[in-house]
Design a protein around this motif. Sequence first.
Motif, PDB file in Angstrom:
ATOM      1  N   THR A  33       0.832  -1.199   0.000  1.00  0.00           N
ATOM      2  CA  THR A  33       0.000   0.000   0.000  1.00  0.00           C
ATOM      3  C   THR A  33       0.866   1.249   0.000  1.00  0.00           C
ATOM      4  OG1 THR A  33      -0.135  -0.059   2.411  1.00  0.00           O
ATOM      5  CG2 THR A  33      -1.940  -1.084   1.199  1.00  0.00           C
ATOM      6  N   PHE A  34       0.292   2.312  -0.499  1.00  0.00           N
ATOM      7  CA  PHE A  34       0.923   3.622  -0.497  1.00  0.00           C
ATOM      8  C   PHE A  34       0.112   4.538   0.419  1.00  0.00           C
ATOM      9  CE2 PHE A  34       2.413   1.641  -4.288  1.00  0.00           C
ATOM     10  CZ  PHE A  34       3.678   2.163  -4.522  1.00  0.00           C
ATOM     11  N   ARG A  35       0.724   5.569   0.930  1.00  0.00           N
ATOM     12  CA  ARG A  35       0.033   6.502   1.820  1.00  0.00           C
ATOM     13  C   ARG A  35      -1.019   7.292   1.047  1.00  0.00           C
ATOM     14  NH1 ARG A  35       5.029   6.677   4.558  1.00  0.00           N
ATOM     15  NH2 ARG A  35       4.685   6.293   6.778  1.00  0.00           N
ATOM     16  N   VAL A  36      -2.132   7.577   1.712  1.00  0.00           N
ATOM     17  CA  VAL A  36      -3.214   8.356   1.105  1.00  0.00           C
ATOM     18  C   VAL A  36      -2.717   9.755   0.745  1.00  0.00           C
ATOM     19  CG1 VAL A  36      -5.514   9.304   1.453  1.00  0.00           C
ATOM     20  CG2 VAL A  36      -4.959   7.055   2.356  1.00  0.00           C
ATOM     21  N   LEU A  37      -1.954  10.379   1.638  1.00  0.00           N
ATOM     22  CA  LEU A  37      -1.463  11.733   1.393  1.00  0.00           C
ATOM     23  C   LEU A  37      -0.493  11.774   0.210  1.00  0.00           C
ATOM     24  CD1 LEU A  37      -0.922  12.914   5.073  1.00  0.00           C
ATOM     25  CD2 LEU A  37      -2.815  13.473   3.535  1.00  0.00           C
ATOM     26  N   THR A  38       0.244  10.696   0.010  1.00  0.00           N
ATOM     27  CA  THR A  38       1.171  10.636  -1.120  1.00  0.00           C
ATOM     28  C   THR A  38       0.412  10.553  -2.435  1.00  0.00           C
ATOM     29  OG1 THR A  38       2.742   9.448   0.268  1.00  0.00           O
ATOM     30  CG2 THR A  38       3.098   9.339  -2.091  1.00  0.00           C
ATOM     31  N   CYS A  39      -0.624   9.754  -2.469  1.00  0.00           N
ATOM     32  CA  CYS A  39      -1.363   9.505  -3.719  1.00  0.00           C
ATOM     33  C   CYS A  39      -2.404  10.576  -4.038  1.00  0.00           C
ATOM     34  CB  CYS A  39      -2.051   8.149  -3.656  1.00  0.00           C
ATOM     35  SG  CYS A  39      -0.903   6.764  -3.624  1.00  0.00           S
ATOM     36  N   ARG A  40      -2.911  11.251  -3.034  1.00  0.00           N
ATOM     37  CA  ARG A  40      -4.039  12.168  -3.240  1.00  0.00           C
ATOM     38  C   ARG A  40      -3.703  13.313  -4.201  1.00  0.00           C
ATOM     39  NH1 ARG A  40      -6.797  13.525   2.060  1.00  0.00           N
ATOM     40  NH2 ARG A  40      -7.555  11.421   1.747  1.00  0.00           N
ATOM     41  N   ASP A  41      -2.527  13.919  -4.067  1.00  0.00           N
ATOM     42  CA  ASP A  41      -2.151  15.061  -4.901  1.00  0.00           C
ATOM     43  C   ASP A  41      -1.296  14.660  -6.105  1.00  0.00           C
ATOM     44  OD1 ASP A  41      -3.469  16.751  -3.147  1.00  0.00           O
ATOM     45  OD2 ASP A  41      -1.695  16.936  -1.863  1.00  0.00           O
ATOM     46  N   CYS A  42      -1.175  13.394  -6.379  1.00  0.00           N
ATOM     47  CA  CYS A  42      -0.297  12.904  -7.443  1.00  0.00           C
ATOM     48  C   CYS A  42      -0.946  13.114  -8.819  1.00  0.00           C
ATOM     49  CB  CYS A  42      -0.008  11.424  -7.227  1.00  0.00           C
ATOM     50  SG  CYS A  42       1.084  10.723  -8.482  1.00  0.00           S
ATOM     51  N   PRO A  43      -0.190  13.579  -9.809  1.00  0.00           N
ATOM     52  CA  PRO A  43      -0.753  13.763 -11.148  1.00  0.00           C
ATOM     53  C   PRO A  43      -1.051  12.433 -11.855  1.00  0.00           C
ATOM     54  CG  PRO A  43       1.588  14.305 -11.149  1.00  0.00           C
ATOM     55  CD  PRO A  43       1.194  14.061  -9.721  1.00  0.00           C
ATOM     56  N   PHE A  44      -0.464  11.343 -11.406  1.00  0.00           N
ATOM     57  CA  PHE A  44      -0.668  10.028 -12.018  1.00  0.00           C
ATOM     58  C   PHE A  44      -1.787   9.235 -11.342  1.00  0.00           C
ATOM     59  CE2 PHE A  44       3.846  10.928 -12.827  1.00  0.00           C
ATOM     60  CZ  PHE A  44       3.853  10.838 -14.205  1.00  0.00           C
ATOM     61  N   LEU A  46      -5.050   9.041 -11.430  1.00  0.00           N
ATOM     62  CA  LEU A  46      -6.094   8.422 -12.248  1.00  0.00           C
ATOM     63  C   LEU A  46      -5.555   7.257 -13.070  1.00  0.00           C
ATOM     64  CD1 LEU A  46      -8.011  11.602 -13.417  1.00  0.00           C
ATOM     65  CD2 LEU A  46      -8.639   9.986 -11.614  1.00  0.00           C
ATOM     66  N   GLN A  47      -4.265   7.259 -13.379  1.00  0.00           N
ATOM     67  CA  GLN A  47      -3.653   6.161 -14.117  1.00  0.00           C
ATOM     68  C   GLN A  47      -3.282   5.005 -13.195  1.00  0.00           C
ATOM     69  OE1 GLN A  47      -0.335   8.114 -15.883  1.00  0.00           O
ATOM     70  NE2 GLN A  47      -1.567   9.165 -17.429  1.00  0.00           N
ATOM     71  N   CYS A  48      -3.021   5.305 -11.936  1.00  0.00           N
ATOM     72  CA  CYS A  48      -2.543   4.296 -10.987  1.00  0.00           C
ATOM     73  C   CYS A  48      -3.647   3.508 -10.301  1.00  0.00           C
ATOM     74  CB  CYS A  48      -1.702   4.950  -9.896  1.00  0.00           C
ATOM     75  SG  CYS A  48      -0.051   5.328 -10.403  1.00  0.00           S
ATOM     76  N   THR A  49      -4.729   4.175  -9.931  1.00  0.00           N
ATOM     77  CA  THR A  49      -5.702   3.512  -9.072  1.00  0.00           C
ATOM     78  C   THR A  49      -7.125   3.951  -9.383  1.00  0.00           C
ATOM     79  OG1 THR A  49      -6.298   3.033  -6.778  1.00  0.00           O
ATOM     80  CG2 THR A  49      -5.507   5.246  -7.251  1.00  0.00           C
ATOM     81  N   THR A  50      -8.049   3.060  -9.088  1.00  0.00           N
ATOM     82  CA  THR A  50      -9.475   3.388  -9.167  1.00  0.00           C
ATOM     83  C   THR A  50     -10.092   3.357  -7.772  1.00  0.00           C
ATOM     84  OG1 THR A  50     -10.013   1.069  -9.553  1.00  0.00           O
ATOM     85  CG2 THR A  50      -9.707   2.466 -11.505  1.00  0.00           C
TER      86      THR A  50
END
Length: 158
Positions: A33-44, A46-50
Amino acid sequence: MNWKTREVRCPAGKTSSHWNPVKQHGKDAIVITFRVLTCRDCPFQLQCTTSKLGRRMLTLRPKELHENLARVRAEQKTDTWKNKCALRAGVEGTINQALDLTGIRRARYRGLPKVRIQHAFSATALNIVCLDAWWTTGPLDRTRRTSRLEQLSYRLSA
């Protein structure tokens, strides 16, 4: 993916936060798993996760199984494998036709000599069906999506 340090990097270059060996459906797996805060503002994102939470999670098999699967998937992209698979598909299609048309899955008789005769008659029946298809409508055109009836009407009108 680094198996020694138990880390995975996402397309944005961020590292995973958790690496959890688990049992899923009775088999070993690894949930990353990755941190929510790391993924939330990431430009990728929509490509990484649903994920509705917006964080990326990966489920992998143990190292040996994961590497074997990656090797086999790479092998399946080679022309040698594709040619071998195409040959096998033709043979399996013929076997399936024999099962559907002649009921060859179960022997109707007891004793090897009678079963051999049944198989010979089944093979003869398959050959007659193929010859009938060849003589009446021609071989099936596998590249086009036309029905046999459309092929027959095309040949009659020409």
